[in-house]
Design a protein around this motif. Structure first.
Motif, PDB file in Angstrom:
ATOM      1  N   VAL A  29      -3.747   2.789   2.966  1.00 36.39           N
ATOM      2  CA  VAL A  29      -3.475   2.408   4.352  1.00 36.39           C
ATOM      3  C   VAL A  29      -3.030   3.615   5.192  1.00 36.39           C
ATOM      4  CG1 VAL A  29      -2.039   0.953   5.826  1.00 36.39           C
ATOM      5  CG2 VAL A  29      -2.980   0.036   3.725  1.00 36.39           C
ATOM      6  N   PHE A  36      -1.696   0.049  -0.812  1.00 39.23           N
ATOM      7  CA  PHE A  36      -1.395  -1.275  -1.361  1.00 39.23           C
ATOM      8  C   PHE A  36      -2.469  -1.500  -2.418  1.00 39.23           C
ATOM      9  CE2 PHE A  36       0.424  -1.661   2.953  1.00 39.23           C
ATOM     10  CZ  PHE A  36       1.738  -1.949   2.600  1.00 39.23           C
ATOM     11  N   GLU A  84       5.137  -3.840  18.181  1.00 40.79           N
ATOM     12  CA  GLU A  84       4.479  -4.752  19.129  1.00 40.79           C
ATOM     13  C   GLU A  84       5.463  -5.792  19.679  1.00 40.79           C
ATOM     14  OE1 GLU A  84       0.574  -6.109  18.287  1.00 40.79           O
ATOM     15  OE2 GLU A  84       0.172  -4.499  16.882  1.00 40.79           O
ATOM     16  N   HIS A 131       0.550  -2.193  22.694  1.00 41.15           N
ATOM     17  CA  HIS A 131      -0.736  -2.192  23.405  1.00 41.15           C
ATOM     18  C   HIS A 131      -0.494  -2.096  24.905  1.00 41.15           C
ATOM     19  CE1 HIS A 131      -2.850  -3.062  19.758  1.00 41.15           C
ATOM     20  NE2 HIS A 131      -2.084  -4.112  19.524  1.00 41.15           N
ATOM     21  N   GLU A 186       8.947  -0.306   3.174  1.00 41.32           N
ATOM     22  CA  GLU A 186       7.886   0.050   2.210  1.00 41.32           C
ATOM     23  C   GLU A 186       8.202   1.441   1.676  1.00 41.32           C
ATOM     24  OE1 GLU A 186       5.625  -2.019   1.379  1.00 41.32           O
ATOM     25  OE2 GLU A 186       5.331  -3.349   3.089  1.00 41.32           O
ATOM     26  N   LEU A 240      -6.018  -0.173  -1.843  1.00 45.73           N
ATOM     27  CA  LEU A 240      -6.212   0.008  -0.404  1.00 45.73           C
ATOM     28  C   LEU A 240      -5.317   1.138   0.112  1.00 45.73           C
ATOM     29  CD1 LEU A 240      -7.531  -1.197   2.214  1.00 45.73           C
ATOM     30  CD2 LEU A 240      -5.448  -2.572   2.439  1.00 45.73           C
ATOM     31  N   PRO A 260      -6.421   0.778  16.674  1.00 45.89           N
ATOM     32  CA  PRO A 260      -6.988  -0.534  16.379  1.00 45.89           C
ATOM     33  C   PRO A 260      -6.214  -1.279  15.303  1.00 45.89           C
ATOM     34  CG  PRO A 260      -8.498   1.240  15.738  1.00 45.89           C
ATOM     35  CD  PRO A 260      -7.308   1.880  16.347  1.00 45.89           C
ATOM     36  N   SER A 261      -6.431  -2.573  15.253  1.00 50.75           N
ATOM     37  CA  SER A 261      -5.825  -3.409  14.234  1.00 50.75           C
ATOM     38  C   SER A 261      -6.186  -2.860  12.850  1.00 50.75           C
ATOM     39  CB  SER A 261      -6.372  -4.826  14.418  1.00 50.75           C
ATOM     40  OG  SER A 261      -5.742  -5.663  13.524  1.00 50.75           O
ATOM     41  N   GLY A 262      -5.196  -2.785  11.987  1.00 49.63           N
ATOM     42  CA  GLY A 262      -5.448  -2.315  10.624  1.00 49.63           C
ATOM     43  C   GLY A 262      -5.395  -0.807  10.457  1.00 49.63           C
ATOM     44  N   SER A 263      -5.036  -0.080  11.532  1.00 45.14           N
ATOM     45  CA  SER A 263      -5.040   1.388  11.418  1.00 45.14           C
ATOM     46  C   SER A 263      -3.803   1.927  10.707  1.00 45.14           C
ATOM     47  CB  SER A 263      -5.184   2.029  12.799  1.00 45.14           C
ATOM     48  OG  SER A 263      -4.206   1.546  13.690  1.00 45.14           O
ATOM     49  N   GLY A 264      -2.810   1.055  10.477  1.00 43.57           N
ATOM     50  CA  GLY A 264      -1.652   1.483   9.688  1.00 43.57           C
ATOM     51  C   GLY A 264      -0.387   1.686  10.502  1.00 43.57           C
ATOM     52  N   LYS A 265      -0.389   1.264  11.754  1.00 41.38           N
ATOM     53  CA  LYS A 265       0.768   1.517  12.631  1.00 41.38           C
ATOM     54  C   LYS A 265       2.024   0.791  12.129  1.00 41.38           C
ATOM     55  CE  LYS A 265      -1.340  -0.348  16.163  1.00 41.38           C
ATOM     56  NZ  LYS A 265      -2.532  -0.906  15.493  1.00 41.38           N
ATOM     57  N   SER A 266       1.876  -0.503  11.826  1.00 43.04           N
ATOM     58  CA  SER A 266       3.045  -1.259  11.346  1.00 43.04           C
ATOM     59  C   SER A 266       3.508  -0.710  10.001  1.00 43.04           C
ATOM     60  CB  SER A 266       2.698  -2.735  11.131  1.00 43.04           C
ATOM     61  OG  SER A 266       2.325  -3.318  12.329  1.00 43.04           O
ATOM     62  N   THR A 267       2.561  -0.396   9.161  1.00 42.24           N
ATOM     63  CA  THR A 267       2.918   0.134   7.832  1.00 42.24           C
ATOM     64  C   THR A 267       3.717   1.423   7.986  1.00 42.24           C
ATOM     65  OG1 THR A 267       0.950  -0.872   6.890  1.00 42.24           O
ATOM     66  CG2 THR A 267       1.990   0.884   5.603  1.00 42.24           C
TER      67      THR A 267
HETATM   68  N1  LIG Z   1       2.096  -5.726   2.044  1.00 40.07           N
HETATM   69  C1  LIG Z   1       0.786  -5.485   2.131  1.00 40.07           C
HETATM   70  N2  LIG Z   1      -0.041  -5.727   1.074  1.00 40.07           N
HETATM   71  C2  LIG Z   1      -1.352  -5.480   1.149  1.00 40.07           C
HETATM   72  N3  LIG Z   1      -1.989  -4.996   2.233  1.00 40.07           N
HETATM   73  C3  LIG Z   1      -1.227  -4.739   3.314  1.00 40.07           C
HETATM   74  C4  LIG Z   1       0.183  -4.971   3.318  1.00 40.07           C
HETATM   75  N4  LIG Z   1       0.661  -4.611   4.532  1.00 40.07           N
HETATM   76  C5  LIG Z   1      -0.399  -4.194   5.249  1.00 40.07           C
HETATM   77  N5  LIG Z   1      -1.534  -4.255   4.520  1.00 40.07           N
HETATM   78  C6  LIG Z   1      -2.867  -3.857   4.972  1.00 40.07           C
HETATM   79  O1  LIG Z   1      -2.775  -2.556   5.497  1.00 40.07           O
HETATM   80  C7  LIG Z   1      -3.680  -2.379   6.569  1.00 40.07           C
HETATM   81  C8  LIG Z   1      -2.948  -1.809   7.750  1.00 40.07           C
HETATM   82  O2  LIG Z   1      -2.073  -2.802   8.243  1.00 40.07           O
HETATM   83  P1  LIG Z   1      -1.017  -2.510   9.414  1.00 40.07           P
HETATM   84  O3  LIG Z   1      -0.349  -3.816   9.702  1.00 40.07           O
HETATM   85  O4  LIG Z   1      -0.170  -1.351   9.095  1.00 40.07           O
HETATM   86  O5  LIG Z   1      -1.997  -2.134  10.625  1.00 40.07           O
HETATM   87  P2  LIG Z   1      -1.701  -2.092  12.162  1.00 40.07           P
HETATM   88  O6  LIG Z   1      -2.348  -0.845  12.670  1.00 40.07           O
HETATM   89  O7  LIG Z   1      -0.260  -2.258  12.438  1.00 40.07           O
HETATM   90  O8  LIG Z   1      -2.521  -3.351  12.693  1.00 40.07           O
HETATM   91  P3  LIG Z   1      -2.110  -4.508  13.717  1.00 40.07           P
HETATM   92  O9  LIG Z   1      -2.257  -3.905  15.083  1.00 40.07           O
HETATM   93  O10 LIG Z   1      -3.131  -5.564  13.440  1.00 40.07           O
HETATM   94  O11 LIG Z   1      -0.721  -4.942  13.394  1.00 40.07           O
HETATM   95  C9  LIG Z   1      -4.322  -3.732   6.815  1.00 40.07           C
HETATM   96  O12 LIG Z   1      -5.599  -3.723   6.192  1.00 40.07           O
HETATM   97  C10 LIG Z   1      -3.383  -4.694   6.128  1.00 40.07           C
HETATM   98  O13 LIG Z   1      -4.070  -5.838   5.662  1.00 40.07           O
END
Ligand SMILES: Nc1ncnc2c1ncn2[C@@H]1O[C@H](COP(=O)(O)OP(=O)(O)OP(=O)(O)O)[C@@H](O)[C@H]1O
Length: 250
Positions: free
Chosen positions: A16, A11, A172, A204, A51, A14, A35-42
């Motif tokens: 991801v 992004f 989640e 989780h 995406e 960044l 952990p939060s922010g590791s990229g799982k949702s992405t």
């Molecule tokens: N559309 C977007 N634009 C900019 N940054 C994004 C976007 N989507 C996600 N991010 C960033 O990408 C990183 C990974 O986010 P992601 O949601 O994939 O993590 P996650 O492992 O699923 O965390 P969580 O458990 O908190 O949901 C984070 O730093 C988030 O802020």
């Protein structure tokens, strides 16, 4: 069924996803933890083509996601083709996003009628079966606000199943629920897994992962740090980052 090969997603500046490779066989359940922010949702959003990946390759059921390959070159799918592809992939989010002014039944039949080409009676019959499967046949005419969070999430699962997906993605699905409602949603997911649905689940819920997943994938910092049989990985993680993450949970 799902083949991710060195998938990268940025992004802006960044990074991801930094080369994520994951393979899920038909009928398998893969749980993603980290952990939060590791990229799982992405990662899930890339699989569903919500995406676009910046590099690497993603295939679902042998089809390249978002692109067509011809003569060694990649051509982006048209929005219509991409929408067709997405229909084979059901996604359930943390927040269920049901239409508030439509009943449970109306929420479920919307997509099959509007984009799936089903008649209203055909879609209704299937929706009632799905509501029975998720234990909510009696709530067909209830509006989302009249349902608990767990019931809304089960309607959201039924809604995704109404398109007869080949693959189900869960992001989640129980994190927003009161603890006493989590079990009913997980029970529906267990049944789906037992019926052979291919599933990728960001969660989780380690008990669910241990008992239901065929593989557990630990992500951190946009990479897969470790993967394996859930029982082995949870009881005997090999990587320091996995050990640290799990020690905070258990
Ligand atoms: N559309 C977007 N634009 C900019 N940054 C994004 C976007 N989507 C996600 N991010 C960033 O990408 C990183 C990974 O986010 P992601 O949601 O994939 O993590 P996650 O492992 O699923 O965390 P969580 O458990 O908190 O949901 C984070 O730093 C988030 O802020």
């Amino acid at each position: 069924m799902v083949l991710a090969d060195r998938v990268c997603k940025n992004f802006g500046a960044l990074q991801v996803l930094k080369g994520v490779s994951i393979e899920v066989q038909p009928g398998e359940v893969a749980c993603l933890i980290g952990p939060s922010g590791s990229g799982k949702s992405t990662f899930l959003r890339c699989v569903n083509h919500l995406e676009k990946v910046n590099a690497g390759r993603l295939e679902v059921d042998g089809e390249l996601i978002g692109y067509r390959e011809r003569g060694g070159r990649l051509y982006e799918l048209s929005p219509r083709e991409a929408a067709r592809q997405r229909r084979d992939i059901g996604m359930v989010f943390q927040h269920f996003n049901l239409f508030p002014h439509r009943t449970a039944l109306e929420n479920i039949i919307e997509a099959p009628v509007l984009v799936g080409g089903k008649s209203k009676s055909e879609a209704t019959e299937r929706a009632l079966d799905l509501l029975s499967q998720v234990g909510l046949r009696a709530k067909a005419d209830a509006y989302p606000a009249q349902l608990s969070g767990g019931q809304q999430q089960r309607v959201a699962i039924a809604r995704a199943l109404a398109m007869d997906p080949k693959l189900m993605l869960f992001d989640e699905p129980t994190s927003a629920l009161d603890p006493e409602l989590v079990g009913d949603v997980l029970a529906v997911m267990r049944t789906l897994a037992a019926e052979g649905m291919t599933m990728v689940v960001v969660t989780h819920e380690m008990g669910f992962a241990r008992e239901v997943a065929d593989q557990l994938v630990f992500m951190d910092g946009g990479v897969v740090v470790e993967r394996g049989d859930p029982r082995e990985l949870l009881s005997n993680p090999q990587q320091a980052r996995t050990q640290e993450f799990l020690s905070k949970l258990l």
